[in-house]
Design an enzyme around this catalytic site. Structure first.
Site, short mmCIF file in Angstrom:
data_model
loop_
_atom_site.label_atom_id
_atom_site.label_comp_id
_atom_site.label_asym_id
_atom_site.label_seq_id
_atom_site.Cartn_x
_atom_site.Cartn_y
_atom_site.Cartn_z
N ASP A 53 -10.65 2.02 -3.51
CA ASP A 53 -11.23 1.83 -2.18
C ASP A 53 -12.74 1.86 -2.24
OD1 ASP A 53 -9.05 1.35 -0.70
OD2 ASP A 53 -8.86 3.34 0.17
N ASP A 79 0.83 -1.20 0.00
CA ASP A 79 0.00 0.00 0.00
C ASP A 79 0.87 1.26 0.00
OD1 ASP A 79 -2.31 1.50 0.12
OD2 ASP A 79 -3.06 0.59 1.97
C1 DGJ Z 1 -5.89 1.88 1.77
C2 DGJ Z 1 -6.25 0.63 1.02
O1 DGJ Z 1 -6.75 0.96 -0.24
C3 DGJ Z 1 -7.26 -0.15 1.85
O2 DGJ Z 1 -7.70 -1.27 1.13
C4 DGJ Z 1 -6.61 -0.55 3.15
O3 DGJ Z 1 -5.56 -1.42 2.91
C5 DGJ Z 1 -6.14 0.69 3.89
N1 DGJ Z 1 -5.32 1.52 3.04
C6 DGJ Z 1 -5.37 0.32 5.12
O4 DGJ Z 1 -4.81 1.40 5.74
#
Ligand code: DGJ
Length: 726
Positions: free
Chosen positions: A547, A477
């Site tokens: 997301d 991430d």
């Molecule tokens: C952003 C990601 O897109 C989410 O799926 C998740 O992993 C969060 N970060 C965790 O902080």
């Protein structure tokens, strides 16, 4: 032969199966003659395009060319007579910002060359690819600019990249080096790009060109989410299935630029490469510099074919590793189920439910390390929080494995929390500029990947965690982009190199880690699809697309991304309702069928799933296991666009052409409206196809010309039709 040089006519021909790209050496300048459907012979520049207009600067070329300011060029420099936007510009030790490149020579290689230190396409055994290297040289400053053209003949793809070499005794400062430049003879085109934001990635935009500069770019240290590194020009009447489409995507994950400058004579200059904004590079005597590769996909059969060519090269010649061609894992990720508020027992409960459904892998997301119970702390402290996970990662991983599930783990390796042991020990390790505040975003700062010690530290903790624990998947991430992007170790004159040096650092880390752990599947993420690009896909064959896990929103996002990237690269999960981002309620069938063509998984608390949803999920997993290969390796046809209405349909035709899957989605019902007709594409007209649900048999010609009729009476309905050739 893919590359033909006509020495008499000073012309260079790059041929693929169906396309040609042609340029000519005109008085030492490279003139862009043609890019389009395959032609064997192109008239010389002097006869090709009427050169209207009077040069305002200087008549630096003999008649009929008149001036480099009106010649259609292949690579342009700043400072002499071409006053349009340059592809290359530099400032020399005498203060002069002028470069004048002239053709010096060329070489043909019977292999694919690539830019050093950067991700790039590659060939597999059996692929035919030749590379043309053209050297342009500034006699006064002793600078060479090498243009590389790699021709994937069978794939209808050409790639381009640039190398700069300082052959002089003196240093100079480079401030723009583009990877692609070509001038087009008229502006009768639309520009297409993919814009977005957090949770709204990859939306398609199409606008007519205007006289002046139109551009898309990134300045924030990552490639997105404001735009995907992609640009296309298409004839005004180009559709999904007909007309010219010229697409470019950059194999790069940092600050990029793609733009069209339409000049006073209505002629567009299309360029793509590193973003010249806030970019400088010090070139010492003898040094060389590589600019990233651009993948060029031209189609005379519309945007769909342009996309399919991109998909093919991304799947087979860009993504790498053990998981490139295999079907990957159906996973459950605990993020939306628990966020950071979990115990080992809770995770095991979800894993139990996952095992019962037939899921392959359990992924533990953010919150497992340091004192990480909220986003305010601990990035950089990559040791397990034993209060939450008393058995440690090893113990938890083994318990999960014992249920027949693989174990995956979330990291955010490029980040540091000001509240972390790492920051207390190394306050200089983040990007920062002396005298200015270090502005956190999501309570975090970005590590300075221009530094070798920081890169080594990242490789070390990943190596330790991945070798000591039974981990098969990493979600990588990156939840903030750059601010105050300076580096403590770089001299003042090198500070504008930070953004690109960061990418070189990141790519070196990814190269080391992915090579050391070939059995670990890596998935990219940047708050969803904030860094969805061909550079990342070279190391990680899939990216968490957004997301926003709502099924309706995902129809837009996934369709948009499919303009360049195959569904095999898109992480797509079934999440809970009401949806956590948009609070929309959607039926499990829609959530399932929207996620199914991507890298499929679940993002919810499976232990709380209703029996009805469990039954539906088992069916979805079964369908995915059966048809994943068709979605991921088959040809994709966009039958209609969600950007144009309430219904959309995607079609996938298997590699052997025997299986055809049609996904039909209707987001808003309407009563008393005509039935919707969807005509299939890419079938064998003479063959017969059986609908496996009904047993009815149709001719390929019937399916393509009469189509399938379905009603759109109700909100949020969808269907998956499977046809088998009989
Ligand atoms: C952003 C990601 O897109 C989410 O799926 C998740 O992993 C969060 N970060 C965790 O902080």
């Amino acid at each position: 032969m893919a590359i033909i040089v006509n020495e008499q006519k000073n012309q260079f021909y790059l041929h693929t199966k169906n396309t040609s790209y042609v340029f000519e050496n005109v008085c030492g300048l490279l003139a862009h003659s043609y890019w389009g459907k395959r032609v064997e012979d192109v008239p010389p520049m002097a006869e090709l395009y009427p050169l209207t207009g009077i040069a305002l600067v200087a008549a630096d070329l003999p008649e009929p060319y008149r001036s480099s300011d009106i010649l259609l060029q292949e690579y342009s420099t700043y400072g002499s007579c071409d006053l349009r936007t340059p592809s290359f510009s530099a400032v020399y030790s005498d203060g002069s910002p002028i470069t004048k490149l002239a053709f010096k020579g060329y070489k043909i290689y019977n292999e694919k060359l690539s830019p050093k230190g950067l991700p790039a396409t590659y060939t597999n055994e059996g692929d035919i690819c030749q590379t043309l290297e053209v050297e342009l040289f500034d006699e006064l400053k002793k600078v060479s600019v090498f243009l590389y053209y790699c021709v994937f003949e069978e794939k209808d793809i050409i790639t381009r990249f640039t190398k700069v070499v300082n052959n002089s005794e003196e240093a100079f400062t480079m401030n723009s080096v583009q990877s692609f430049c070509a001038d087009f003879p008229h502006m009768n085109y639309d520009m297409i790009n993919l814009h977005g934001a957090w949770a709204r990635e990859g939306h398609i935009e199409r606008k007519p060109l205007f006289v002046g500069t139109q551009q898309v770019n990134s300045k924030n240290g990552a490639s997105g989410p404001n735009h995907v590194p992609f640009i296309a020009l298409a004839d005004k009447d180009t559709t999904e299935d007909s007309g010219d489409a010229f697409g470019l995507t950059l194999v790069y994950s940092g600050n990029w630029y793609a733009g069209v400058d339409v000049d006073r004579h209505f002629r567009p200059r299309l360029m793509m490469g590193l973003n010249p904004f806030n970019f400088e590079w010090q070139m010492k005597s003898g040094e060389e510099f590589y600019a990233p590769e651009v993948i060029m996909s031209y189609s005379s059969q519309g945007l769909g074919q342009m996309s399919r060519q991109f998909h093919n090269i991304v799947r087979e010649n860009l993504c790498r590793g053990n998981y490139r061609d295999t079907e990957r894992f159906v996973l459950v990720n605990n993020w939306e189920a628990t966020y950071m508020d979990f115990t080992e027992d809770k995770l095991i409960e979800i894993a139990d439910a996952a095992a019962e459904l037939g899921v392959d892998m359990f992924v533990l997301d953010d919150g497992w390390f340091g004192k990480r119970n909220t986003a305010t702390t601990s990035l950089g402290d990559w040791y397990v929080n034993t209060e939450k996970l008393p058995s440690g990662l090893k113990g938890l991983g083994e318990k999960i494995n014992a249920k027949g599930l693989k174990f995956g783990l979330w990291f955010e390796p490029e980040m540091i929390s000001p509240d972390s042991d790492l920051y207390r020990a190394h306050p200089d390790w983040c990007l920062h500029t002396n005298g200015r505040p270090r502005t956190p975003c999501r309570y975090q700062l970005t590590l300075d990947l221009t530094r070798k010690d920081v890169c080594d530290y990242i490789v070390d903790f990943l190596t330790k965690t991945l070798s000591e624990n039974p981990i098969n998947y990493v979600k990588w991430d990156m939840n903030r982009h750059f601010s105050e992007a300076g580096s403590a170790l770089l001299a003042a004159k090198n500070q504008r190199e930070v953004a690109h040096r960061y990418m070189l650092g990141l790519y070196s880390i990814l190269e080391r880690v992915t090579t050391a752990f070939p059995n670990v599947l890596f998935e990219g993420c940047s708050s969803g699809g904030g860094r969805f690009d061909a550079g990342i896909l070279h190391y990680m064959p899939q990216v968490w697309s957004s997301d926003d896990s709502d099924a309706v929103e995902r129809l837009y996002i996934q369709e948009g991304l499919s303009t360049v990237f195959p569904f095999s690269t898109m992480g797509a999960h079934v999440s809970a309702v009401p949806n956590h981002q948009i609070e929309r309620n959607t039926p499990i069938k829609l959530r399932g069928l929207v996620a199914l063509p991507g890298q499929f998984g679940f993002e919810l608390d499976l232990s709380k799933m209703s029996e009805e949803d469990k039954t539906a999920s088992k069916e979805l997993i079964k369908a995915y296991k059966q048809y994943g290969e068709v979605f991921h390796r088959g040809e994709y046809f966009k039958l209609s666009s969600i950007f144009k209405g309430q219904n959309t349909a995607w079609e996938f035709v298997s590699e052997d052409k025997n299986t055809v899957i049609v996904m039909l989605y209707n987001i808003q019902g309407k009563l008393a409206v005509p039935h919707k007709v969807t005509k299939l594409k890419g079938l064998d007209a003479a063959a017969k196809y059986e609908d496996i649900k009904t047993g009815k048999v149709y001719g390929g010609d019937t399916l393509m010309n009469l189509g399938i009729f379905h009603d759109c009476d109700h909100d949020q309905t969808c269907d998956m039709l499977v046809f088998k050739k009989v």
